[in-house]
Design a protein around this motif. Structure first.
Motif, PDB file in Angstrom:
ATOM      1  N   VAL B 347       7.902  33.955 -18.625  1.00 57.73           N
ATOM      2  CA  VAL B 347       7.792  34.563 -17.289  1.00 57.73           C
ATOM      3  C   VAL B 347       6.438  35.228 -17.260  1.00 57.73           C
ATOM      4  O   VAL B 347       6.025  35.862 -18.241  1.00 57.73           O
ATOM      5  N   ALA B 348       5.756  35.100 -16.136  1.00 57.93           N
ATOM      6  CA  ALA B 348       4.413  35.663 -16.045  1.00 57.93           C
ATOM      7  C   ALA B 348       4.449  37.146 -16.341  1.00 57.93           C
ATOM      8  O   ALA B 348       5.285  37.870 -15.790  1.00 57.93           O
ATOM      9  N   PRO B 349       3.539  37.613 -17.218  1.00 58.04           N
ATOM     10  CA  PRO B 349       3.540  39.031 -17.611  1.00 58.04           C
ATOM     11  C   PRO B 349       3.001  39.929 -16.502  1.00 58.04           C
ATOM     12  O   PRO B 349       3.030  41.141 -16.638  1.00 58.04           O
ATOM     13  N   GLY B 350       2.491  39.315 -15.429  1.00 58.06           N
ATOM     14  CA  GLY B 350       1.962  40.105 -14.321  1.00 58.06           C
ATOM     15  C   GLY B 350       2.314  39.437 -13.003  1.00 58.06           C
ATOM     16  O   GLY B 350       2.965  38.385 -12.972  1.00 58.06           O
ATOM     17  N   ASN B 351       1.850  40.044 -11.888  1.00 58.75           N
ATOM     18  CA  ASN B 351       2.122  39.532 -10.547  1.00 58.75           C
ATOM     19  C   ASN B 351       1.163  38.386 -10.253  1.00 58.75           C
ATOM     20  O   ASN B 351       0.160  38.541  -9.563  1.00 58.75           O
ATOM     21  N   ILE B 352       1.486  37.204 -10.796  1.00 55.47           N
ATOM     22  CA  ILE B 352       0.566  36.062 -10.767  1.00 55.47           C
ATOM     23  C   ILE B 352       1.370  34.779 -10.690  1.00 55.47           C
ATOM     24  O   ILE B 352       2.571  34.769 -10.959  1.00 55.47           O
ATOM     25  N   ASN B 353       0.729  33.715 -10.277  1.00 58.57           N
ATOM     26  CA  ASN B 353       1.319  32.381 -10.296  1.00 58.57           C
ATOM     27  C   ASN B 353       2.511  32.265  -9.348  1.00 58.57           C
ATOM     28  O   ASN B 353       3.369  31.411  -9.534  1.00 58.57           O
ATOM     29  N   ASP B 373      -1.758  45.453 -15.198  1.00 57.83           N
ATOM     30  CA  ASP B 373      -2.441  44.430 -14.387  1.00 57.83           C
ATOM     31  C   ASP B 373      -3.740  43.905 -15.011  1.00 57.83           C
ATOM     32  O   ASP B 373      -4.732  43.694 -14.317  1.00 57.83           O
ATOM     33  N   VAL B 374      -3.730  43.699 -16.338  1.00 58.82           N
ATOM     34  CA  VAL B 374      -4.933  43.066 -16.912  1.00 58.82           C
ATOM     35  C   VAL B 374      -5.108  41.686 -16.270  1.00 58.82           C
ATOM     36  O   VAL B 374      -6.227  41.255 -16.000  1.00 58.82           O
ATOM     37  N   ILE B 375      -4.007  41.009 -16.043  1.00 54.69           N
ATOM     38  CA  ILE B 375      -4.058  39.836 -15.170  1.00 54.69           C
ATOM     39  C   ILE B 375      -3.060  40.056 -14.044  1.00 54.69           C
ATOM     40  O   ILE B 375      -2.095  40.807 -14.176  1.00 54.69           O
ATOM     41  N   GLY B 376      -3.337  39.369 -12.920  1.00 60.15           N
ATOM     42  CA  GLY B 376      -2.401  39.365 -11.810  1.00 60.15           C
ATOM     43  C   GLY B 376      -2.560  40.531 -10.839  1.00 60.15           C
ATOM     44  O   GLY B 376      -3.439  41.382 -10.997  1.00 60.15           O
ATOM     45  N   ASN B 377      -1.688  40.490  -9.810  1.00 65.32           N
ATOM     46  CA  ASN B 377      -1.702  41.450  -8.703  1.00 65.32           C
ATOM     47  C   ASN B 377      -2.871  41.129  -7.764  1.00 65.32           C
ATOM     48  O   ASN B 377      -2.678  40.427  -6.790  1.00 65.32           O
ATOM     49  N   SER B 417      -4.740  36.678  -8.993  1.00 69.48           N
ATOM     50  CA  SER B 417      -3.943  37.482  -8.064  1.00 69.48           C
ATOM     51  C   SER B 417      -2.528  36.922  -8.017  1.00 69.48           C
ATOM     52  O   SER B 417      -2.213  35.941  -8.687  1.00 69.48           O
ATOM     53  N   TRP B 418      -1.696  37.563  -7.190  1.00 70.73           N
ATOM     54  CA  TRP B 418      -0.310  37.095  -7.039  1.00 70.73           C
ATOM     55  C   TRP B 418      -0.223  35.628  -6.631  1.00 70.73           C
ATOM     56  O   TRP B 418       0.723  34.927  -6.944  1.00 70.73           O
ATOM     57  N   ILE B 419      -1.264  35.095  -5.941  1.00 66.41           N
ATOM     58  CA  ILE B 419      -1.217  33.708  -5.446  1.00 66.41           C
ATOM     59  C   ILE B 419      -2.084  32.781  -6.284  1.00 66.41           C
ATOM     60  O   ILE B 419      -2.284  31.621  -5.947  1.00 66.41           O
ATOM     61  N   SER B 420      -2.624  33.289  -7.391  1.00 66.26           N
ATOM     62  CA  SER B 420      -3.414  32.431  -8.285  1.00 66.26           C
ATOM     63  C   SER B 420      -2.464  31.589  -9.115  1.00 66.26           C
ATOM     64  O   SER B 420      -1.601  32.127  -9.815  1.00 66.26           O
TER      65      SER B 420
END
Lengths: 702, 702
Positions: B347-353, B373-377, B417-420
Motif C-alpha cells: 500500500v502506498a506509504p503516502g498520499n500518492i498513486n 510526506d517525503v513522497i506523495g500528497n 502528488s496524490w494523482i501521480s
C-alpha cells in the motif's frame, strides 16, 4: 664584338662534359657582353640616373642580373649561402610596372658602382663553381640544376636588350658611342612598301615540352588556330613611311587612336616617336649612344599604340582594313618564308643576334622569301595580348615571369631585334610588354577582312568559381574520387538498359558532370543560375581550355590550366547546351527529359519545396530524377518556410529527406538504397571542405 | 476507482506472454482513467474553454494523449498508416510554453468532442493491435517497440495530472464533483511544523541504464554530490503555516522575493496562492472539481517563486538561512527515511498513486521515518533547475522531452502528488516546470548554512565553441584520429627520454591536448585567449563533464555529453592550470617551460612574427617548442605585415614555414622532418572542414 657571338644551347644533344664547358662559355660571354653594355655610360655617376621615370636607375640593372642568379640558385638549393643579403633584396625586383615594384627612390640607398662590380665578381665566381660542380645529365629539363643556370643566362640576355633601351633614353651627353659594336651606316630614302598575299592555314602554336632549347614557361603548350588568308606589308614600316602619318596630323587626330592610345598620347603630349628628334625642320634619330640624321629607310620604332594609330590612319585613308598581325599570323608568315631557327643558321638571316650591326638597318636589307625582316632588325608588335597556351604550367623557380603579364594588357612582340640574342632570337620566343612601352620595336601591317577577335585568357580569380573549377576539374590535390565523375558513373551504370536521350543537368556549375554525361547521352542541357560559373564550361566547350588560380597559402597561388582534350572529355562536347537559367523559374522549353539531375542544387534554391512540387512536369513518363544534396539549408539562401525538412514539425524531427520524399511520393518511386558521395572543396593547400551529399534516385510513375 | 489502481511495469522480470497482457492491462486502465478525468467537465462545451491562458483549450489534451501514441508508433515504424493526418498535426504539440507552441486559437479549428472521442477509439484499437502483434522480448530496453508503448502510457499519465490542474483552473460552475474519486475529508488546524536534522552524505544521483522500470531520458546518468548536514521541516508547509506569511504582508514585500518572483507577483497581482479563495474574511480552497472551506492542515500549493519568498520571509524573521531543498537533499531525505519505491510497496506509504484520496490530505497524516510526506500528497519544489546527469543521452523517439527544459528556467519537483501514478510515482521520477508554473505542488523548507550553488548545466550552443568541443572530444563522427591525441602521442614518444616537467599549451581551446598531456607530465599550463573556450575544459576539470550541441541538418541537432572519467583522462586533471591569456602579450610568470606547444595558434594571433621573435625567452635551455599550423593567414586576424610568410618577397615566394624558420633559427634547432596532421572540424552531419596542420619540432640552443 665577334668573339662574343653566341647561340643558346642545345640541351638535348652532346656529351655532359662538353656541354658543361659549352654552358660555362655561354655564361661567361653573356656576363661579359652585359658589362660591355654599360661601358657606354660616360661615368659611374650616370648609373644613378634613370633612363625612364617608370624604371629603376641603371645601377639596379647592373646588380640585378647577378643577384637574380644568386637568388635562383638559392631557391633551387644549388647554393646555400648568400653573398650579400642586402643586395639580394635591393636588386631583386623592379622590372615591369608591377604593383609590388617599389620605385620610390627614397626607399633605396644605392651602393657604389664599385661595390656592385665587386658583388658581380663574387657572383660570377659562385655561378662558375656551380657550373663546375652541379651534376649534368642530358637532356637538361625543367627540373635540372642547369635549367636554372640557363634561366640566369637567358634572363641576363633579356636585360642586355632592355637596358640598352634605358641607355637609349639617357641624355646624349651621358653616353659614349662606339663602344658596343658598330652601328649601321646605310641610310637612304624609304623604299616603297607593298602588300603581299599570305595564304591562310591551320597552324599550331606552342613549344613542345621536349624541345631542345631553353624556354620560358609561357612558350610551352599547344594551341591550334585557323589563320585566314591575309596580306602583309613586305617590309617593316620605315621611318619614311611612318612620317606620312605624322605629316597628316596623325598625332593630333583622336579618331585614329584607341582610347588607351589617345590617353597615352595626351598624357605624354607625344608628337612623334620617342627616339625621334626634330628642330621643326629636320629630323634626327637617337640610337643607344648617338644621334644620327634620320635614316628614313630604317624601321620606325614605336609602341603598340602608335603602330595601331598608324594602321587606323592608313585604313581611313585607303578605305581598307589595316591592322597589326596576330601572333598566329606572324607565325604563319615565318612558316611561309621558311625562316631558319637560331641553331639552324650559319649566319643570321636577319639583323639579329648582334651578328650584323649594333643598330637597326634598312628595311630592305634582309630578304626572307617574299618578305623582309620576318625576324630581326626591330621587334614587331602584334595584336595579341600574351597568355599561356592551353596546357601552360608555371615554372616554379620563376613563377612570376609570365603570369603577371597574362592580364590582357601586355601585347606580344615577335621576331627579335638587332640586339636580341639567345632565347630572344629563337622562333618560340614570346615576349610581351605593356602597349605603351618602348623597346627596339616597330611593326609590319597586314590587311585582312577577318574580324579581329582578342580572347581574354586571363586566369579566373573569382574565388568561388576558381574553387569550383578545382573541385570539378583539378586533380593535383585530389584525395577522393571526383564527385561529378562518380555521379556520372552511377548514372551510366544504372541507366545502361534504359533509353535515355534527353538529359537535364540543373546545376551545371563548372560543367564537369555535363561533359562526363555527354560521352554517353546524345542530348544534354546543362543549366546554371550564375553566369559567373556557366561561362567556364562554355569556354571549355568553345576554346577547349580554361584557366584559374587556386590558393596555396597566404598570398601564394597555383595556376591551373584545364585542357579538355587531355581529359578525353571532348568527344561528346557538342552534345551539350550550356545555358544560364533559374531552376526555380524555368522556361517551358526545358521539358521532356528522360533524366533530370539535381546535383547539390536544392540547398541553393530560394524555394526547394516549390521546385520539388513541379519537377515531375519536366520528366518524361518513367523517366528519372536524381537528387544529390547535403541538406545544408541556410536562411540567407532559402526562406525557412521553403525548407523541405531539417526541422521539428508537430514535435517530431522531419529530416530533409523525409520532407523531399513526402513531396515526390505522388509522382515518383524511390529506388532504395540511398547512398552518400563526398564532394571535396579545396580552399587552400591546407584547408578543404568536405560536403557529404546523399544521392537518391527516383523514377516517374506512369 | 480501486479497479483502476495500477503500478508501472517491471520491464525485466517475467514471461513475454504474461508481460504482454500486463502491459495491455496497464494501457487500458491508463486510457480509462484519462477519460474518466474529463467526466468532471459539466458539458462537452467546456472542452473548448481554457483552464490557463498559457495552455490550450481542454479538447487539445483529450486528443493529444491519443495522437501522441500514433505519432510515436509511426516514428518508431511500428505502424505505417496515419488515422487522421489533420488531427495528428493539430493535437501534436503545445504542452510547455515553448517557442514552437502555437497557442493562437485563431490558428485552430477544433473538431467536435465526438470526433475526438471517435479518434481516441480508433487509436486505442491501433495501440491494442500493436501490443498484441509487436515482438516482446525481456528485458524491454530503450530500442524496443514496447518501450514506445510504455512511453505512450507514461506520457498519458503525465497528462492525467497536468490536465487535472487545468480543470482545477476552470470556473467552478463548469465542473462536476464526485466523479473522479473521493476527496479527503480530514480538515483541521495546522499542526506545528518543526525542523529535524538530516545528516550529510555523499550520494549518487541518476538511474542506471539497466534499471527495471521505464524512465524518461533525463532520469539516466550518474552524478555524485556531497550533501552537507542540514535541517528539514518535518512536514510540508501547510496552508496554515503559509498563512502567516500572507498575514505578515509577504505578497507586498519585495525584499522577500527574487527578481523573477517579484516580476511575476506584480504582473499577476497575486495576493495569495492561486487556488485560495477569500471574501476578505474567510478562506476557501479550490480543488479539481469543488471548493471547500480552507483545510489549514493540508499542504499549501504554490509555485516555486512563492515558496522561495516564504523561505526568505522566514529567514528574515528568524535570522536563519531557510530555503528549499536541492534535488540531492531531497534524495538524501528519502534515503534516510527509507521510503520504498513504487514496486516495493503493498500500500502506498503516502498520499500518492491515487491509492488513498483524490485530493491532498493533512500534512501530518503519512509519516515516513522522522518526517511526513517525503513522497506523495503534493509535489515538492526544489532549488535545482533540471539538467541531464553526466552521461545523459537523448531518447531519439522523444528528443524534445527533456532538452528544451535544460535551460536553467525549469526547476525540479520531487516526491509526487496524490494523482501521480506510474513513472511519476517512482523514486527516479524527475519532472521540472517553469518556476511560475502551478502543479499540485507545495514545499518543505530546509535550514542550511551551506551556500546554495546552482550549476548551469546548459548545453553549449555557441557554434564555434561547440564545434571545437566536437573536434576535441567528440568521436561519434570521427573519420580521422583525434588531432590533439595525435599531437600528444608524438610529444610523449619524442620526449620520452627528456626531462620534461613544465609544459605550456598556448592554445588550450577546449582542453583536449592539455588533458592528454596531463597523464604524462606533472605541470601543465594551458592558456587560451578566449573565456568562451577556456570555461569548457575548466568545467571538465571541476565538474567532470560538459555538454554541447552539434548540428545535424537544418535546425535539427544532436546533444553531446562528455564525461571525463569515461575517457580515462581524469587521472592527471589536477596537473593542469587553465587560464585565460593573450599569447601576444603574455605575463612574465608564463616562463621557464621545458616544452611549449603552439598548436594552430600562429594563424590566430595579431602578430605571429612578434610572438616568434620572443618565444625563446619562455623556453628553458635545450627545451622544446612544437608548432603546428595551417598557415591560413587572414588580414582580419593578422596584419599583413605580421605574416611570417605566404607572400612574395623580392620577387620570390616566401612560404610561411620559411618565414618562421628565419625567425626561429637564431635560438632553435629544427628537427627534421616536418609532417602533417589533419584536424577535422565538423560543422554539421554533412559538412566538415579539414585543416591540414604542419608540425615542426624545435629545440632551444644552449
Amino acid at each position: 664584338m665577334n668573339h662574343l657571338q653566341t647561340k643558346t644551347i642545345d640541351l638535348r644533344k652532346g656529351q655532359p662534359e662538353a656541354k658543361q664547358k659549352e654552358i660555362l662559355d655561354y655564361f661567361e660571354k653573356t656576363w661579359e657582353i652585359d658589362e660591355k653594355l654599360y661601358t657606354q655610360l660616360k661615368s659611374d655617376e650616370v648609373f644613378y640616373h634613370r633612363g625612364d621615370p617608370l624604371r629603376h636607375v641603371l645601377i639596379f640593372y647592373l646588380g640585378h642580373t647577378a643577384v637574380f642568379f644568386i637568388n635562383k640558385l638559392l631557391l633551387a638549393k644549388l647554393i646555400d649561402t648568400r653573398i650579400n643579403p642586402e643586395f639580394e633584396s635591393m636588386f631583386a625586383i623592379g622590372v615591369d610596372e608591377m604593383s609590388w615594384d617599389d620605385l620610390n627612390e627614397k626607399h633605396y640607398n644605392w651602393p657604389s658602382v664599385d661595390a656592385v662590380r665587386d658583388y658581380r665578381n663574387k657572383a660570377k665566381q659562385v655561378v662558375t663553381d656551380v657550373i663546375h660542380q652541379a651534376p649534368l645529365t642530358l637532356p637538361i629539363t625543367w627540373d635540372d640544376p642547369f635549367w636554372i643556370i640557363m634561366m640566369g643566362i637567358e634572363h641576363e640576355r633579356i636585360h642586355l636588350e632592355t637596358s640598352s633601351v634605358l641607355i637609349r633614353q639617357l641624355p646624349l651627353e651621358e653616353v659614349v658611342s662606339g663602344l658596343f659594336g658598330k652601328i649601321c651606316n646605310e641610310y637612304g630614302a624609304a623604299p616603297q612598301n607593298e602588300l603581299r598575299p599570305v595564304s591562310g592555314a591551320t597552324i599550331t602554336l606552342g613549344k613542345p615540352f621536349d624541345h631542345s632549347l631553353y624556354g620560358w614557361d609561357n612558350e610551352y603548350g599547344n594551341y591550334v588556330e585557323k589563320v585566314a588568308d591575309f596580306k602583309a606589308s613586305q617590309m617593316l614600316v620605315s621611318n619614311g613611311e611612318y612620317f606620312h602619318f605624322i605629316l597628316d596630323g596623325g598625332y593630333h587626330t583622336q579618331s585614329y587612336w584607341t582610347e588607351e592610345g589617345w590617353n597615352w598620347r595626351t598624357y605624354k603630349q607625344a608628337q612623334m616617336p620617342l627616339f625621334w628628334r626634330s628642330d621643326g625642320e629636320t629630323y634626327r634619330l637617337r640610337l643607344v649612344a648617338e644621334e644620327i640624321a634620320m635614316p628614313w629607310n630604317w624601321p620606325v620604332e614605336v609602341n603598340y599604340l602608335e603602330a595601331k594609330a598608324f594602321c587606323n590612319w592608313k585604313s581611313a585613308k585607303e578605305g581598307k582594313s589595316f591592322r597589326l598581325p596576330t601572333e598566329a599570323e606572324w607565325i604563319r608568315l615565318e612558316d611561309l618564308c621558311q625562316v631558319p631557327d637560331e641553331l639552324e643558321w650559319h649566319v643570321a638571316p636577319g639583323n639579329i643576334n648582334l651578328e650584323h650591326v649594333a643598330s637597326p638597318c634598312p628595311v630592305d636589307r634582309f630578304r626572307m622569301g617574299d618578305f623582309y625582316d620576318v625576324i630581326g632588325n626591330v621587334w614587331q608588335w602584334t595584336e595579341t595580348p600574351i597568355s599561356g597556351y592551353p596546357g601552360f604550367k608555371v615554372h616554379l623557380m620563376y613563377d612570376d615571369f609570365s603570369t603577371p603579364t597574362f592580364d590582357g594588357k601586355h601585347n606580344l612582340i615577335k621576331g627579335g631585334s638587332w640586339i636580341s640574342t639567345g632565347n630572344e632570337a629563337t622562333r618560340h620566343a614570346r615576349y610581351a610588354f605593356r602597349r605603351h612601352f618602348y623597346q627596339h620595336a616597330g611593326f609590319r601591317y597586314v590587311e585582312s577582312e577577318t574580324p579581329l577577335v582578342i580572347d581574354n585568357d586571363e586566369y579566373e580569380t573569382d574565388v568561388e568559381v576558381a574553387n569550383s573549377c578545382e573541385t570539378n576539374w583539378g586533380d593535383t590535390f585530389a584525395t577522393a574520387p571526383n564527385f561529378s565523375q562518380q555521379i556520372a558513373q552511377i548514372i551510366v551504370e544504372k541507366l545502361r538498359k534504359q533509353t535515355i536521350r534527353r538529359v537535364l543537368d540543373l546545376n551545371a556549375n563548372t560543367g564537369r558532370l555535363a561533359f562526363e554525361l555527354a560521352a554517353h547521352f546524345p542530348d544534354i542541357t546543362a543549366l546554371d543560375f550564375s553566369a559567373r560559373f556557366i561561362r567556364m564550361p562554355i569556354q571549355l566547350q568553345e576554346k577547349g581550355f580554361m584557366r584559374y588560380i587556386v590558393k596555396d597559402e597566404g598570398e601564394l597561388v597555383f595556376y591551373r590550366d584545364v585542357v579538355l582534350s587531355s581529359t578525353e572529355l571532348d568527344k561528346g562536347k557538342n552534345n551539350i547546351l550550356f545555358m544560364q537559367a533559374d531552376a526555380n523559374n524555368l522556361k517551358a522549353i526545358y521539358s521532356g527529359y528522360d533524366l533530370i539531375i539535381v546535383s547539390n542544387l536544392l540547398e541553393e534554391l530560394r524555394n526547394p519545396v516549390l521546385f520539388l512540387q513541379h519537377i515531375h512536369e519536366r520528366v518524361n513518363e518513367q523517366g528519372w530524377l536524381i537528387i544529390t544534396s547535403t541538406y545544408e539549408w541556410s536562411e540567407q539562401q532559402t526562406n525557412r518556410e521553403s525548407w523541405p525538412g531539417g526541422f521539428k514539425q508537430d514535435g517530431e524531427s522531419v529530416t530533409s529527406f523525409e520532407g523531399i520524399q513526402a513531396i515526390l511520393d505522388k509522382h515518383f518511386t524511390l529506388e532504395e538504397p540511398r547512398f552518400d558521395i563526398p564532394l571535396i572543396l579545396r580552399k587552400s593547400s591546407r584547408l578543404t571542405e568536405q560536403r557529404l551529399a546523399e544521392v537518391s534516385v527516383w523514377q516517374k510513375k506512369q
